[in-house]
Scaffold this motif. Structure first.
Motif, PDB file in Angstrom:
ATOM      1  N   UNK A   1      44.110  45.038  29.830  1.00 28.34           N
ATOM      2  CA  UNK A   1      43.176  44.849  28.719  1.00 28.34           C
ATOM      3  C   UNK A   1      41.872  44.368  29.362  1.00 28.34           C
ATOM      4  N   UNK A   2      42.036  43.431  30.485  1.00 28.85           N
ATOM      5  CA  UNK A   2      40.797  42.822  31.003  1.00 28.85           C
ATOM      6  C   UNK A   2      39.932  43.898  31.866  1.00 28.85           C
ATOM      7  N   UNK A   3      40.833  44.934  32.517  1.00 22.22           N
ATOM      8  CA  UNK A   3      40.151  45.997  33.348  1.00 22.22           C
ATOM      9  C   UNK A   3      39.380  47.023  32.404  1.00 22.22           C
ATOM     10  N   UNK A   4      39.987  47.118  31.336  1.00 21.69           N
ATOM     11  CA  UNK A   4      39.363  47.986  30.197  1.00 21.69           C
ATOM     12  C   UNK A   4      38.177  47.290  29.684  1.00 21.69           C
ATOM     13  N   UNK A   5      38.210  46.105  29.419  1.00 23.57           N
ATOM     14  CA  UNK A   5      37.009  45.563  28.685  1.00 23.57           C
ATOM     15  C   UNK A   5      35.979  45.479  29.821  1.00 23.57           C
ATOM     16  N   UNK A   6      36.137  45.162  31.053  1.00 23.14           N
ATOM     17  CA  UNK A   6      35.147  45.307  32.050  1.00 23.14           C
ATOM     18  C   UNK A   6      34.622  46.720  32.414  1.00 23.14           C
ATOM     19  N   UNK A   7      35.423  47.645  32.393  1.00 25.22           N
ATOM     20  CA  UNK A   7      34.946  49.010  32.332  1.00 25.22           C
ATOM     21  C   UNK A   7      34.075  49.332  31.199  1.00 25.22           C
ATOM     22  N   UNK A   8      34.425  48.781  30.010  1.00 24.53           N
ATOM     23  CA  UNK A   8      33.611  49.359  28.979  1.00 24.53           C
ATOM     24  C   UNK A   8      32.534  48.837  28.673  1.00 24.53           C
ATOM     25  N   UNK A   9      32.234  47.642  29.279  1.00 25.38           N
ATOM     26  CA  UNK A   9      30.994  46.972  29.250  1.00 25.38           C
ATOM     27  C   UNK A   9      29.988  47.693  30.362  1.00 25.38           C
ATOM     28  N   UNK A  10      30.691  48.150  31.398  1.00 27.62           N
ATOM     29  CA  UNK A  10      29.718  48.824  32.297  1.00 27.62           C
ATOM     30  C   UNK A  10      29.427  50.037  31.846  1.00 27.62           C
ATOM     31  N   UNK A  11      30.273  50.755  31.130  1.00 29.96           N
ATOM     32  CA  UNK A  11      30.084  52.108  30.623  1.00 29.96           C
ATOM     33  C   UNK A  11      29.004  52.011  29.540  1.00 29.96           C
TER      34      UNK A  11
ATOM     35  N   UNK B   1      51.182  47.385  44.615  1.00 32.56           N
ATOM     36  CA  UNK B   1      51.945  46.079  44.612  1.00 32.56           C
ATOM     37  C   UNK B   1      53.291  46.057  44.266  1.00 32.56           C
ATOM     38  N   UNK B   2      53.894  47.160  43.565  1.00 29.04           N
ATOM     39  CA  UNK B   2      55.262  47.318  43.472  1.00 29.04           C
ATOM     40  C   UNK B   2      55.551  46.663  42.325  1.00 29.04           C
ATOM     41  N   UNK B   3      54.966  45.952  41.379  1.00 34.13           N
ATOM     42  CA  UNK B   3      55.197  45.278  40.076  1.00 34.13           C
ATOM     43  C   UNK B   3      54.118  45.162  39.119  1.00 34.13           C
ATOM     44  N   UNK B   4      54.140  44.802  38.037  1.00 37.04           N
ATOM     45  CA  UNK B   4      53.104  44.738  36.822  1.00 37.04           C
ATOM     46  C   UNK B   4      52.771  43.228  36.780  1.00 37.04           C
ATOM     47  N   UNK B   5      53.191  42.457  37.757  1.00 29.60           N
ATOM     48  CA  UNK B   5      52.989  41.106  37.792  1.00 29.60           C
ATOM     49  C   UNK B   5      51.489  40.852  38.118  1.00 29.60           C
ATOM     50  N   UNK B   6      50.916  39.968  37.118  1.00 35.54           N
ATOM     51  CA  UNK B   6      49.594  39.632  37.352  1.00 35.54           C
ATOM     52  C   UNK B   6      48.448  40.988  36.742  1.00 35.54           C
TER      53      UNK B   6
ATOM     54  N   UNK C   1      43.170  37.872  42.446  1.00 39.31           N
ATOM     55  CA  UNK C   1      44.467  37.516  42.042  1.00 39.31           C
ATOM     56  C   UNK C   1      45.244  37.867  43.233  1.00 39.31           C
ATOM     57  N   UNK C   2      44.820  38.828  44.271  1.00 44.87           N
ATOM     58  CA  UNK C   2      45.847  39.294  45.376  1.00 44.87           C
ATOM     59  C   UNK C   2      44.650  39.254  46.521  1.00 44.87           C
ATOM     60  N   UNK C   3      45.220  39.164  47.780  1.00 45.73           N
ATOM     61  CA  UNK C   3      44.202  39.355  48.827  1.00 45.73           C
ATOM     62  C   UNK C   3      43.359  40.744  48.874  1.00 45.73           C
ATOM     63  N   UNK C   4      42.051  40.686  49.245  1.00 41.59           N
ATOM     64  CA  UNK C   4      41.278  41.943  49.076  1.00 41.59           C
ATOM     65  C   UNK C   4      40.480  41.859  50.334  1.00 41.59           C
ATOM     66  N   UNK C   5      40.191  43.209  50.953  1.00 40.17           N
ATOM     67  CA  UNK C   5      39.058  43.130  51.901  1.00 40.17           C
ATOM     68  C   UNK C   5      38.054  43.859  51.050  1.00 40.17           C
ATOM     69  N   UNK C   6      36.747  43.204  51.549  1.00 38.61           N
ATOM     70  CA  UNK C   6      35.568  43.903  51.032  1.00 38.61           C
ATOM     71  C   UNK C   6      35.218  45.158  52.017  1.00 38.61           C
TER      72      UNK C   6
END
Length: 383
Positions: free
Chosen positions: A261-271, A252-257, A370-375
């Motif tokens: 911490x949210x990514x880590x929290x989700x990964x920890x729960x899955x782990x 994305x070229x920026x840290x906007x959005x 948060x941003x457009x994503x293809x599945x």
């Protein structure tokens, strides 16, 4: 005289993912299906009386190049299987090179002393396949038969026909995927007419043309092979966080959005649900990449979901990423999952190209992100 065309299967997942696939039932790759089409063209005008195959998917599928096009039935023989690797089945070659270097050297050099735990020796596997081929020849006196089998045992068969000792088999070279060996049988005598012929394969679809291990002296494996271990998300979460951060900036070229911490929290729960959920890939001792797997998400739909797929900057565009896909297949397929699914930004052209190269297709567009994503989705079940 009976003429036997002994044919190695088309490129399969083990060839691509750099994993040990002997009796493991792997699928054919995209390149492998192109090899099958080329093989069908080679035999289009050839009279064939019968077609035999090992019972594994990769040989049965490759055999379709002849039995389907010639209107024949396929006869399946378990005795035509590849050498059994026992406890080594579906393990990455990189792991074996790291943890079992001495045993792997015995395999690479074709030693009679090699035996994976619970598996076969080279002479045992060779005797099994040679006996099967002799019986097939006796079943079809004076006819022409196609026999589909596997690289290691075909080499053992070639050695038996030539009267070579185990230590001499290196002179035979290595068979490309769908390479053809021709043997004539009369009575108890087998005679090799030619071996390992891949003249039907253009270079762009030859497996050996895209690998280097077979060029190495004494069987040493030179193609880089990864090993994997779960990342400890209680002690090593910073590795995961920094990888997520770098990937976000790269895309994305920026840290906007960016919500680290949210990514880590989700990964920890899955782990915490399954330690394989965040798995690190290593090239030797060097961290090469990460793959995150949410083993609960969409499980009822037969989906193996991949929230995060990451290669370290210094290891990108080196052909290693496909081995992370192989790790995901190894985790999800035994759980009965039929699809791999992940999300990818439509403007991430490098990633889009990578996923499509290895069988992913756009299935939908993600909603509420948060941003457009293809599945993106890839089928990993058996047809």
């Amino acid at each position: 005289m009976t003429r036997l065309y002994v044919i190695r299967h088309a490129e399969a997942e083990g060839n691509l993912y750099r994993r040990v696939h002997g009796w493991y039932d792997s699928l054919i790759t995209e390149r492998g299906y192109r090899q099958i089409a080329a093989l069908a063209g080679r035999f289009e005008g050839e009279h064939i009386d019968a077609v035999y195959s090992s019972d594994l998917f990769r040989t049965r599928t490759t055999a379709g190049a002849i039995y389907r096009t010639h209107g024949l039935e396929l006869t399946v023989r378990r005795s035509l299987r590849e050498i059994s690797f026992g406890a080594w089945e579906d393990r990455p070659w990189g792991e074996l090179g790291h943890d079992h270097a001495d045993a792997l050297k015995l395999f690479d050099t074709g030693s009679s002393a090699f035996r994976a735990p619970g598996g076969e020796t080279f002479p045992e596997a060779g005797a099994r396949v040679t006996a099967a081929v002799r019986q097939i020849a006796k079943n079809h006196p004076g006819q022409t038969v196609a026999v589909f089998s596997h690289g290691t045992v075909i080499r053992q068969l070639q050695g038996a026909v030539q009267g070579l000792a185990q230590e001499e088999l290196h002179v035979l070279g290595h068979a490309d995927n769908t390479a053809v060996t021709c043997i004539e049988a009369g009575g108890d005598t087998l005679r090799m007419i030619f071996h390992n012929d891949n003249s039907h394969l253009p270079e762009e679809i030859s497996t050996l043309a895209h690998q280097t291990w077979w060029k190495a002296q004494n069987g040493a494996v030179k193609d880089p092979s990864l090993r994997f271990r779960p990342l400890d998300m209680e002690r090593e979460a910073r590795i995961y966080h920094d990888a997520r951060r770098e990937a976000w900036i790269n895309i994305h070229g920026t840290l906007e959005q960016f919500d680290g911490e949210g990514f880590v929290r989700d990964a920890l729960a899955q782990w915490r649900y399954d330690r394989r959920a965040v798995t690190a890939a290593f090239l030797g001792e060097e961290l090469a990449g990460l793959i995150q797997m949410d083993l609960r998400r969409d499980a009822e739909k037969g989906v193996g979901y991949i929230p995060f797929f990451y290669m370290m900057p210094g290891r990108r565009k080196q052909g290693l990423g496909v081995q992370l896909l192989g790790e995901a297949v190894s985790v999800y397929r035994p759980l009965g999952r039929k699809y791999l699914r992940l999300r990818c930004a439509p403007d991430n052209y490098v990633a889009q190209r990578f996923y499509r190269r290895y069988g992913f297709c756009k299935a939908a567009e993600a909603e509420g992100t948060r941003v457009p994503l293809d599945i993106m989705e890839k089928y990993i079940g058996y047809d």
